[in-house]
Write an enzyme that holds these catalytic residues in place. Sequence first.
Site, PDB file in Angstrom:
ATOM      1  N   TYR A  18      32.593  36.659  30.256  1.00 46.31           N
ATOM      2  CA  TYR A  18      33.021  37.787  31.197  1.00 46.31           C
ATOM      3  C   TYR A  18      32.271  37.511  32.694  1.00 46.31           C
ATOM      4  O   TYR A  18      31.142  36.949  32.646  1.00 46.31           O
ATOM      5  CB  TYR A  18      32.542  38.985  30.901  1.00 46.31           C
ATOM      6  CG  TYR A  18      32.434  40.133  31.936  1.00 46.31           C
ATOM      7  CD1 TYR A  18      33.764  40.721  32.477  1.00 46.31           C
ATOM      8  CD2 TYR A  18      31.382  40.676  32.713  1.00 46.31           C
ATOM      9  CE1 TYR A  18      33.769  41.861  33.169  1.00 46.31           C
ATOM     10  CE2 TYR A  18      31.308  41.790  33.566  1.00 46.31           C
ATOM     11  CZ  TYR A  18      32.370  42.064  33.770  1.00 46.31           C
ATOM     12  OH  TYR A  18      32.636  43.220  34.764  1.00 46.31           O
TER      13      TYR A  18
ATOM     14  N   ASP B 194      28.331  39.267  22.471  1.00 48.94           N
ATOM     15  CA  ASP B 194      29.113  40.324  23.231  1.00 48.94           C
ATOM     16  C   ASP B 194      30.190  40.738  22.288  1.00 48.94           C
ATOM     17  O   ASP B 194      31.235  39.997  22.298  1.00 48.94           O
ATOM     18  CB  ASP B 194      29.431  39.984  24.663  1.00 48.94           C
ATOM     19  CG  ASP B 194      30.328  40.762  25.549  1.00 48.94           C
ATOM     20  OD1 ASP B 194      30.706  41.772  24.788  1.00 48.94           O
ATOM     21  OD2 ASP B 194      30.062  40.999  26.503  1.00 48.94           O
TER      22      ASP B 194
ATOM     23  N   LYS C  68      34.723  50.183  27.787  1.00 47.69           N
ATOM     24  CA  LYS C  68      35.924  49.606  27.291  1.00 47.69           C
ATOM     25  C   LYS C  68      36.379  50.654  26.236  1.00 47.69           C
ATOM     26  O   LYS C  68      36.573  51.649  26.302  1.00 47.69           O
ATOM     27  CB  LYS C  68      35.810  48.226  27.150  1.00 47.69           C
ATOM     28  CG  LYS C  68      34.883  47.334  28.388  1.00 47.69           C
ATOM     29  CD  LYS C  68      35.652  47.323  29.602  1.00 47.69           C
ATOM     30  CE  LYS C  68      34.929  46.851  30.942  1.00 47.69           C
ATOM     31  NZ  LYS C  68      34.332  45.464  30.584  1.00 47.69           N
TER      32      LYS C  68
ATOM     33  N   ARG D 143      14.057  59.483  30.510  1.00 48.73           N
ATOM     34  CA  ARG D 143      14.146  57.880  30.795  1.00 48.73           C
ATOM     35  C   ARG D 143      13.797  57.340  29.438  1.00 48.73           C
ATOM     36  O   ARG D 143      14.670  56.154  28.903  1.00 48.73           O
ATOM     37  CB  ARG D 143      13.208  57.537  31.964  1.00 48.73           C
ATOM     38  CG  ARG D 143      13.256  55.869  31.899  1.00 48.73           C
ATOM     39  CD  ARG D 143      12.802  55.538  33.411  1.00 48.73           C
ATOM     40  NE  ARG D 143      11.856  56.080  34.232  1.00 48.73           N
ATOM     41  CZ  ARG D 143      10.586  56.125  34.004  1.00 48.73           C
ATOM     42  NH1 ARG D 143      10.112  55.222  33.002  1.00 48.73           N
ATOM     43  NH2 ARG D 143       9.934  56.789  34.717  1.00 48.73           N
TER      44      ARG D 143
HETATM   45  C1  LIG Z   1      33.117  44.861  31.381  1.00 50.99           C
HETATM   46  C2  LIG Z   1      32.437  43.682  30.515  1.00 50.99           C
HETATM   47  C3  LIG Z   1      31.029  43.508  30.601  1.00 50.99           C
HETATM   48  C4  LIG Z   1      30.403  44.364  31.455  1.00 50.99           C
HETATM   49  O1  LIG Z   1      30.019  45.734  31.352  1.00 50.99           O
HETATM   50  P1  LIG Z   1      30.063  46.970  32.583  1.00 50.99           P
HETATM   51  O2  LIG Z   1      30.364  47.994  31.690  1.00 50.99           O
HETATM   52  O3  LIG Z   1      31.454  46.703  33.490  1.00 50.99           O
HETATM   53  O4  LIG Z   1      28.793  46.734  33.146  1.00 50.99           O
HETATM   54  C5  LIG Z   1      30.505  42.681  29.832  1.00 50.99           C
HETATM   55  N1  LIG Z   1      30.963  41.846  28.845  1.00 50.99           N
HETATM   56  C6  LIG Z   1      32.431  42.254  28.718  1.00 50.99           C
HETATM   57  C7  LIG Z   1      33.175  41.304  27.709  1.00 50.99           C
HETATM   58  C8  LIG Z   1      33.129  42.980  29.303  1.00 50.99           C
HETATM   59  O5  LIG Z   1      34.735  43.045  29.377  1.00 50.99           O
END
Ligand SMILES: *Cc1c(COP(=O)(O)O)cnc(C)c1O
Length: 381
Positions: free
Chosen positions: A97, A169, A194, A45
Amino acid sequence: MKLDTLCVHGARRPDITGALTTPIYQTSTFAHPGVGRSTGYDYSRSQNPTREQIERRLAALEGGSGALAFTSGMAAATALVELLKPGDRIIASEDLYGGTTRLFDRVSQKNGIATDYVDTSDLQALRAVMRPETRMIFIETPSNPMMRVTDIRAAAEIAHSGGALLAVDNTFLTPYYCRPIELGADIVLHSGTKYLGGHNDTLAGFLVAAKPEFEEALRFIQKTTGAGLSPFDSFLIERGVKTLALRMDRASASALTIARALERHPRVKSVHYVGLETHPGYELSKRQTDGFGAMISFEVDSPDTACAVLEGVKLVMYAESLGGVESLITYPLLQTHADVPEEKRLALGITDRLLRLSVGVENCGDILADLENALESAPSR
Ligand SMILES: *Cc1c(COP(=O)(O)O)cnc(C)c1O
């Protein structure tokens, strides 16, 4: 080293066996060599060698002092908000998002942390919502799904002048195209699910810290709240990152071709793609990024056409998510932004005619032909 080389080799540590890939240390705990002594690993962890390796690679790519890998992008975002305390405020881009909006509005809010939403691509508007309690500006650029572009350097200056952090982000562009820390950001967030993973097979999230003090605070939160990425998933993300540059270049080149073709299509009313010269964020993007990415949103002529496209595509998959080798199309209204109140959704331009396309690495002509076939299958009006 250039970014594409770093994607392949970044921060690789020699292994006594000569293994080129990082072994999967599938262990929860580590034996101590003596009383009060540690191998550097005690319990997974807190840290695990496989996770540490992908964290080092991400830190190198983003130019941060350290990175932390989480079980998902949302787990990373949750840890980020734990830096704040009740009474603090966040300023966030208004078309984030949907999951991040849900976190801020439904979880952080009840914990006493309020969020002010603003179009962060409008710097005057951003300055105007700064308050003494603002502790973090959180931007997504380009934003989701309207592809608005925020000036990262200017946002960092505004944040810092008010004693706040800037978090970016960077999921859509990845460090291969954009390095927010070089532009003044304090923390970079990724949904590693992604482009970093890139194969639509693994959930992951990252926080990259510009300075050791942020990394230290986030490490404490991560080990305490317990959402560190598993060894196997860390391995998969590392494997994905090795081909990041290839996939980004291919998908982005196709995205530009597809965006231009969609613009000319009679059933398409508008196309939002940062790489089009007509996009309001085009010039700024050219200054602050090395590429435009492969996310396109476009508005068709009717809700019926939107549904016909979603049901008519054969190669492109109608599925949530983005950034993988497979091209995906979604309906923000019903998926990513279903939890956004209608009034706010419409004000942002997220209508029942808006579709979002994540261009994959298939043959560009095949993707386009599939979209055109689906558009033509829509009943004429
Ligand atoms: C998918 C996404 C998230 C969240 O990520 P997860 O891996 O699905 O929890 C946050 N910000 C953006 C821009 C995203 O496309």
